[in-house]
Design a protein around this motif. Structure first.
Motif, PDB file in Angstrom:
ATOM      1  N   SER A   1      -2.698   9.433   8.482  1.00 49.20           N
ATOM      2  CA  SER A   1      -3.603   8.365   8.914  1.00 49.20           C
ATOM      3  C   SER A   1      -3.869   8.527  10.403  1.00 49.20           C
ATOM      4  CB  SER A   1      -3.026   6.974   8.614  1.00 49.20           C
ATOM      5  OG  SER A   1      -1.897   6.706   9.408  1.00 49.20           O
TER       6      SER A   1
ATOM      7  N   LYS B   1      -9.660   2.574   6.003  1.00 53.81           N
ATOM      8  CA  LYS B   1      -8.609   2.161   5.067  1.00 53.81           C
ATOM      9  C   LYS B   1      -7.833   0.952   5.565  1.00 53.81           C
ATOM     10  CE  LYS B   1      -7.484   3.430   1.734  1.00 53.81           C
ATOM     11  NZ  LYS B   1      -7.767   2.866   0.398  1.00 53.81           N
TER      12      LYS B   1
ATOM     13  N   TYR C   1       0.835  -1.211   0.000  1.00 57.99           N
ATOM     14  CA  TYR C   1       0.000   0.000   0.000  1.00 57.99           C
ATOM     15  C   TYR C   1       0.861   1.249   0.000  1.00 57.99           C
ATOM     16  CZ  TYR C   1      -3.361   3.515   1.497  1.00 57.99           C
ATOM     17  OH  TYR C   1      -4.121   4.652   1.586  1.00 57.99           O
TER      18      TYR C   1
ATOM     19  N   ASP D   1      -6.844   8.448   5.803  1.00 60.31           N
ATOM     20  CA  ASP D   1      -6.840   7.019   6.119  1.00 60.31           C
ATOM     21  C   ASP D   1      -7.210   6.800   7.585  1.00 60.31           C
ATOM     22  OD1 ASP D   1      -6.075   6.506   3.560  1.00 60.31           O
ATOM     23  OD2 ASP D   1      -4.078   5.723   4.049  1.00 60.31           O
TER      24      ASP D   1
ATOM     25  N   SER E   1     -13.890  10.398   8.383  1.00 62.82           N
ATOM     26  CA  SER E   1     -14.116  10.013   6.990  1.00 62.82           C
ATOM     27  C   SER E   1     -14.445  11.226   6.126  1.00 62.82           C
ATOM     28  CB  SER E   1     -15.228   8.967   6.888  1.00 62.82           C
ATOM     29  OG  SER E   1     -16.455   9.470   7.371  1.00 62.82           O
TER      30      SER E   1
END
Length: 304
Positions: free
Chosen positions: A142, A210, A11, A180, A175
């Motif tokens: 993230s 994610k 990823y 992420d 979100s």
């Protein structure tokens, strides 16, 4: 997918184009489950370092922590990029002014491609959300949320300190930022069955996340969990049982979700059980072998 599951390594390569390594740093935070706001004992499994036993030392600056770790890894990955991972305790639990200073200090290093911030879903104020939005528009970001389990009884037992609705609200907030979201799940919690684990997987499958981090429950010295273990309150999983559950969990996990981790690390000098977890390579090899032998791929049994 080339592998039987969506790996973090692949990823990151898809985003950054090369090997990218996470550097665990300690931002000097505490936790509302430790400082008396919610509780003073914390989650029953959490170490004295707030699950940041492999992070840098809070006795030195963020810059020094990053540079020190990069120096250690330079020979192994001379051309790697890095993510600064704020791991210890709750890394959004501070005034926004302090958060801004700490986050941007990490981003000042030209080799830092982004941030990963571990926190609790009940520690995301509107001001904090605005700061995260600002950072996400400039660098990769993230946010990691410690759900651990969707079972309300287990959540109370481990003294998590919030209910599932709080988690769901946090997911909605994050979100909307298009960043992420990574959810932590623990396998082996006292009294939980494989069915409980699959229920947790099915629960998180419904959200726009994610990634997932799968952790093995470690019994660490000087924790409430250690007292429970010594009192024969529960038993830990065997290697075979743990890897069986992980493989089954992978088969039910939505196939677009990235597996950021398949097992956790317990500091060897503090680890009480399970001792087989010291051989992390063997754990991972066992999981990958079972996936291959059983012809299992991620999401194989996922149902909407």
């Amino acid at each position: 997918m080339a592998e039987r599951y969506n790996s973090l390594n692949n990823y990151y390569k898809s985003i950054f184009g090369k090997k990218t390594v996470r550097l665990s740093v300690d931002g000097g935070f505490t936790c509302p489950n430790r400082d008396g706001k919610i509780s003073e004992s914390g989650c029953i499994f959490c170490s004295e370092k707030g699950s940041g036993d492999f992070a840098g030392s809070r006795c030195v600056s963020i810059t020094e922590q990053i540079e020190g770790q990069m120096k250690l890894l330079k020979n192994k990955w001379p051309d790697a990029l890095y993510i600064a991972y704020f791991q210890a305790f709750t890394n959004t639990y501070a005034p926004v002014k302090k958060l801004r200073t700490i986050y941007y200090e990490a981003l000042e290093n030209e080799n830092i491609s982004g941030l990963s911030i571990a926190t609790r879903p009940d520690c995301l104020s509107d001001e904090c959300i605005e700061l995260l939005k600002e950072i996400s528009e400039k660098k990769y970001l993230s946010i990691e949320l410690g759900l651990q389990t969707s079972n309300p009884d287990s959540a109370r037992l481990i003294n998590r300190g919030y209910d599932n609705k709080v988690f769901e609200e946090a997911i909605k907030k994050l979100s909307a930022l298009n960043i992420d979201i990574v959810v932590h799940v623990i396998i082996g919690l006292p009294y939980e069955t494989e069915e409980d684990v699959l229920n947790t997987i099915n629960y998180i499958n419904q959200f726009p996340i994610k990634g997932v981090k799968i952790h093995l429950l470690h019994v660490i010295k000087n924790t409430p969990l250690a007292q429970m273990y010594y009192s024969s309150y529960f038993s830990v999983l065997s290697l075979e049982d743990y890897t069986d559950i992980v493989v089954n969990a992978i088969s039910h996990l939505r196939n677009d979700i990235v597996l950021f981790r398949l097992t956790g690390d317990g500091p060897k000098n503090l680890l009480i059980a399970p001792l087989w977890s010291r051989d992390k390579k063997k754990v991972l090899n066992t999981i990958n072998r079972k996936l291959k032998v059983r012809n299992i791929t991620q999401g194989q049994y996922f149902q909407k």
